[in-house]
Design a protein around this motif. Structure first.
Motif, PDB file in Angstrom:
ATOM      1  N   LYS A   1       3.982   6.104  -5.140  1.00 29.81           N
ATOM      2  CA  LYS A   1       3.809   6.557  -6.556  1.00 29.81           C
ATOM      3  C   LYS A   1       3.014   7.646  -6.720  1.00 29.81           C
ATOM      4  CE  LYS A   1       3.960   4.394 -10.896  1.00 29.81           C
ATOM      5  NZ  LYS A   1       3.772   3.105 -11.713  1.00 29.81           N
ATOM      6  N   ARG A   2       1.683   7.384  -6.274  1.00 32.57           N
ATOM      7  CA  ARG A   2       0.569   8.226  -6.415  1.00 32.57           C
ATOM      8  C   ARG A   2       1.075   9.714  -5.956  1.00 32.57           C
ATOM      9  NH1 ARG A   2      -3.667   8.262  -3.124  1.00 32.57           N
ATOM     10  NH2 ARG A   2      -3.159   6.202  -2.845  1.00 32.57           N
ATOM     11  N   ARG A   3       1.481   9.660  -4.746  1.00 31.18           N
ATOM     12  CA  ARG A   3       1.438  11.166  -4.257  1.00 31.18           C
ATOM     13  C   ARG A   3       2.846  11.709  -4.379  1.00 31.18           C
ATOM     14  NH1 ARG A   3      -3.178  12.874  -4.247  1.00 31.18           N
ATOM     15  NH2 ARG A   3      -4.643  11.939  -2.854  1.00 31.18           N
ATOM     16  N   GLY A   4       3.914  10.966  -5.099  1.00 33.43           N
ATOM     17  CA  GLY A   4       5.202  11.743  -5.451  1.00 33.43           C
ATOM     18  C   GLY A   4       6.198  11.632  -4.484  1.00 33.43           C
ATOM     19  N   TYR A   5       6.391  10.303  -3.877  1.00 32.50           N
ATOM     20  CA  TYR A   5       7.229  10.162  -2.743  1.00 32.50           C
ATOM     21  C   TYR A   5       8.318   9.416  -3.675  1.00 32.50           C
ATOM     22  CZ  TYR A   5       5.553  11.800   1.540  1.00 32.50           C
ATOM     23  OH  TYR A   5       5.324  12.508   2.664  1.00 32.50           O
ATOM     24  N   PHE A   6       8.176   8.332  -4.242  1.00 34.36           N
ATOM     25  CA  PHE A   6       9.364   7.718  -5.079  1.00 34.36           C
ATOM     26  C   PHE A   6       8.510   6.806  -6.056  1.00 34.36           C
ATOM     27  CE2 PHE A   6       8.891   5.200  -1.258  1.00 34.36           C
ATOM     28  CZ  PHE A   6       8.656   4.171  -1.534  1.00 34.36           C
ATOM     29  N   PHE A   7       9.212   6.457  -7.393  1.00 40.34           N
ATOM     30  CA  PHE A   7       8.903   5.614  -8.317  1.00 40.34           C
ATOM     31  C   PHE A   7       9.930   5.039  -9.261  1.00 40.34           C
ATOM     32  CE2 PHE A   7       8.021  10.169  -9.305  1.00 40.34           C
ATOM     33  CZ  PHE A   7       8.860  10.277 -10.222  1.00 40.34           C
ATOM     34  N   GLN A   8       9.974   4.069  -9.598  1.00 39.56           N
ATOM     35  CA  GLN A   8      10.767   3.329 -10.789  1.00 39.56           C
ATOM     36  C   GLN A   8      11.108   4.396 -11.738  1.00 39.56           C
ATOM     37  OE1 GLN A   8      10.290  -0.126 -12.893  1.00 39.56           O
ATOM     38  NE2 GLN A   8      12.179  -1.079 -11.824  1.00 39.56           N
TER      39      GLN A   8
ATOM     40  N   ARG B   1       0.934  -1.002   0.188  1.00 35.53           N
ATOM     41  CA  ARG B   1      -0.132  -0.044  -0.188  1.00 35.53           C
ATOM     42  C   ARG B   1       0.989   1.283   0.071  1.00 35.53           C
ATOM     43  NH1 ARG B   1      -3.864  -1.764   4.864  1.00 35.53           N
ATOM     44  NH2 ARG B   1      -3.739  -4.053   4.491  1.00 35.53           N
ATOM     45  N   LEU B   2       2.082   1.061   0.740  1.00 37.22           N
ATOM     46  CA  LEU B   2       2.877   2.379   0.759  1.00 37.22           C
ATOM     47  C   LEU B   2       3.517   2.617  -0.623  1.00 37.22           C
ATOM     48  CD1 LEU B   2       4.427   4.547   2.640  1.00 37.22           C
ATOM     49  CD2 LEU B   2       6.208   2.685   3.040  1.00 37.22           C
ATOM     50  N   VAL B   3       4.078   1.581  -1.139  1.00 37.60           N
ATOM     51  CA  VAL B   3       4.732   1.747  -2.490  1.00 37.60           C
ATOM     52  C   VAL B   3       3.659   2.482  -3.462  1.00 37.60           C
ATOM     53  CG1 VAL B   3       5.669   0.412  -4.409  1.00 37.60           C
ATOM     54  CG2 VAL B   3       6.270  -0.156  -2.092  1.00 37.60           C
ATOM     55  N   GLU B   4       2.316   1.902  -3.395  1.00 39.54           N
ATOM     56  CA  GLU B   4       1.349   2.552  -4.462  1.00 39.54           C
ATOM     57  C   GLU B   4       1.099   4.007  -3.841  1.00 39.54           C
ATOM     58  OE1 GLU B   4      -2.263   3.920  -5.211  1.00 39.54           O
ATOM     59  OE2 GLU B   4      -2.173   3.355  -3.309  1.00 39.54           O
ATOM     60  N   LEU B   5       0.901   4.265  -2.867  1.00 41.20           N
ATOM     61  CA  LEU B   5       0.785   5.715  -2.269  1.00 41.20           C
ATOM     62  C   LEU B   5       1.896   6.556  -2.587  1.00 41.20           C
ATOM     63  CD1 LEU B   5      -0.545   7.044   1.249  1.00 41.20           C
ATOM     64  CD2 LEU B   5       1.732   7.803   0.241  1.00 41.20           C
TER      65      LEU B   5
END
Ligand code: GAP
Length: 592
Positions: A24-31, A18-22
């Motif tokens: 990405k959605r909220r601009g914390y980190f993504f690949q 859930r955190l990884v999804e959040l």
């Protein structure tokens, strides 16, 4: 590294998912490089993530560099090959690789073993034993399920290689740890420290590891950020002042407990653990205490943090003792920080491999009178006898006298120069034993190293802050981030789409920004939605301007965790919010 699995009974998607999804959605980190399919082990910190990471780094710098009185440097990330020949990384910075015979996927052999057997520290096993375990347990490829028995397990060097300049005449490597950038500059750094031990040098920067199987988003990446402190100490010198840390509570999991059948982690204090000898080196104890308090200050849940001592086979090639701070993430223990005693390993190696001296002159308390064996060779004999080699013969005689004065007991003495034996009559060597008064000596300092992985710290802070609850009968997700670490401190909203409200809200946002607070302005969607957005980002406070504000010069301030609201004068906002941020005052304590 230990990522010891503890079963998670929960069938729900784990918090991490859930955190990884959040994130990405909220601009914390993504690949990174998603437009080109992405590549494993490289992540981009988005606007929130970059701000959070920056805040964590600033907090680290304040505690481990500024408050400790240490220097900070910023060295290049590419270094020439001889550095890593000397440091041992070329020879030994390896992980065990096993390749699937069916799908060709590469895996870390020790992880395959740890994930599927009772072995907790397969990294410390020799390769033939790992191959045996894979065969005995009939372990399979985690990607396609094909059997791995009979596959060779090989050492794989984790450094990224490159060429410096055109051609391949000067190979270089992307540094696998920021530490080497500090060690190679020791001869200059000691001058800046006025040749006085102990002194510390810190660095926050990127390091690169060509991980065989990067995983768990930013927990195991190929480009990472480290915050490292290299403390240079006199091994015979006074230890640290423990007054401020001796009562700090810590959960320890020493090697002896890990090796015992019924061993377990237990709570103690830094002072007790040092007194009991569990933590052998007081400097390591000192840093465990400082770090424990610091983790708590940035929002790590201390009930989910322990310090685990490395087992003998697990230690890096340079470490004589090491404790890891580990945080609990969905039932797994993740290494956050290594606290290593590197002894004189690094400085001795660079001293031996380079043209500079990696020693420091330490003064004795009182001058000492010592007996020294010296030579004063007769050059009118050595010159004609040994020609161009005469200088080398003198060097060898000096070294021999210091090493073994009994070699000068007979009539002649023999030294070797380039593999050739040279005989010299003792009477021509000027050998004598003299009394000398010495003020001090050149020593190779020892190194104590707390090495923090910033990506894992960011992940832990987010994971430990992740909350789900219900507000007004609706499910809500929020991040209970510490106000001093939260990337956005306050959201400012006009209650409705209205020019007067928007103008007032924008003005408040500008005033708060000018006070140095991190502010987001948001006028899109209904107010409930805007609160939810900020809750998910972890923004501690929201300020709403409504029609009454235009008359009474006051706004509604809402607190993230309780969703409690208070009406406060606009004129007081900068001061009140700054006090809330520093913790000087709590939201509860504020008068309406
Ligand atoms: N100079 C010592 C050193 O580099 P390390 O234990 O290899 O020690 C220090 O690394 C910290 O760096 C670890 O505790 C971990 O937090 C972080 N780290 C290491 N490899 C990592 C990776 N592939 N991805 C993310 N963080 C990593």
């Amino acid at each position: 590294m230990s990522e010891t699995d503890a079963p998670d009974a929960d069938d729900e998607p784990r918090t991490s998912e859930r955190l990884v999804e959040l994130a990405k959605r909220r601009g914390y980190f993504f690949q990174s490089s998603g437009a080109y399919g992405g590549v494993g082990g490289f992540y981009t910190f988005g606007p929130q993530g970059a701000a959070l990471k920056g805040n964590v780094e600033d907090a680290w710098r304040e505690r481990f560099a500024v408050r400790e009185g240490h220097m900070e440097i910023d060295a290049p990330t590419i270094m020439p090959e001889p550095v890593f020949e000397a440091s041992g990384h070329l020879d030994t910075f390896d992980d065990m690789l096993v390749e699937c015979p069916e799908c060709g996927e590469s895996h870390r052999a020790d992880h395959v073993v740890e994930d599927n057997t009772e072995y907790e520290d397969a990294e410390g096993l020799p390769i033939p034993e790992v191959e045996e375990v894979i065969a005995e347990y009939e372990l399979v490829c985690p990607s396609c399920g094909a059997g791995l028995a009979g596959q060779d397990v090989e050492d794989f060097n984790l450094m990224f290689a490159t060429n410096i300049g055109p051609g391949d005449a000067q190979p270089g490597y992307l540094r696998p740890e920021t530490a080497q950038g500090i060690f190679v500059e020791f001869p200059r750094l000691k001058e800046y420290a006025r040749n006085t031990l102990p002194f510390g040098v810190t660095q926050i920067g990127r390091a690169y590891r060509n991980e065989i199987s990067p995983r768990r988003s930013i927990i195991r990446v190929r480009e990472l950020t480290q915050a490292e402190l290299e403390l240079f100490v006199d091994p015979e010198g006074d230890g640290p002042d423990l007054t401020d840390v001796e009562d700090v509570p810590v959960t320890l999991y020493p090697a002896a407990e890990q090796n015992a059948a019924d061993g377990r982690a237990y709570e103690t204090t830094v002072g007790e653990a040092i007194a009991a000898g569990t933590i052998a080196d007081p400097w390591i104890g000192y840093f465990l205490g400082v770090a424990a308090e610091w983790y708590e200050s940035i929002g790590v849940d201390m009930d989910r943090l322990r310090f685990r001592q490395h087992l003998a086979g697990e230690r890096s090639h340079y470490a004589s003792d090491c404790w890891d701070a580990e945080s609990e993430i969905d039932g797994n223990w993740i290494e956050l920080t290594g606290f290593a005693h590197r002894g004189d390993y690094d400085l001795s190696k660079h001293d031996a491999h380079s043209d500079e001296r990696f020693t420091i002159f330490t003064q004795y308390d009182e001058p000492k009178t010592v007996e020294r064996a010296v030579v004063d060779p007769d050059m009118s004999y050595l010159g004609p006898e040994f020609g161009g080699d005469a200088g080398r013969v003198v060097e060898e005689l000096e070294a021999l006298a210091a090493r073994d004065r009994s070699a000068f007991d007979g009539d002649g003495v023999t030294v070797e120069v380039d593999g050739e034996r040279r005989e010299i009559p003792v009477e021509k060597t000027g050998f004598a034993v003299e009394e000398q008064t010495e003020a001090g000596e050149h020593i190779v300092p020892h190194v104590i190293e707390p090495s923090f992985g910033v990506d894992r710290l960011v992940y832990t802070v987010l994971h430990h802050a992740y909350r789900e609850d219900e507000v007004d009968g609706e499910p809500r997700t929020y991040l209970e981030l510490d106000p001093e670490i939260a990337p956005t401190f306050v959201g400012v909203f006009p209650l409705q789409s209205d020019d007067a409200l928007e103008e007032e809200a924008r003005e408040i946002a500008a005033t708060l920004r000018a006070e140095g607070l991190s502010v987001t302005y948001d006028d899109s969607g209904n107010i409930g939605r805007r609160y939810r957005r900020q809750d998910e980002v972890g923004t501690p406070f929201c300020v709403t301007v409504d029609y009454e504000s235009l008359d009474d010069e006051a706004v509604t301030v809402r607190e993230r965790d309780t969703t409690a609201q208070k009406r406060l004068p606009i004129a007081d906002l900068p001061e009140t919010l700054a006090a809330l941020r520093s913790g000087e005052v709590s939201f509860d304590e504020l008068a309406e």
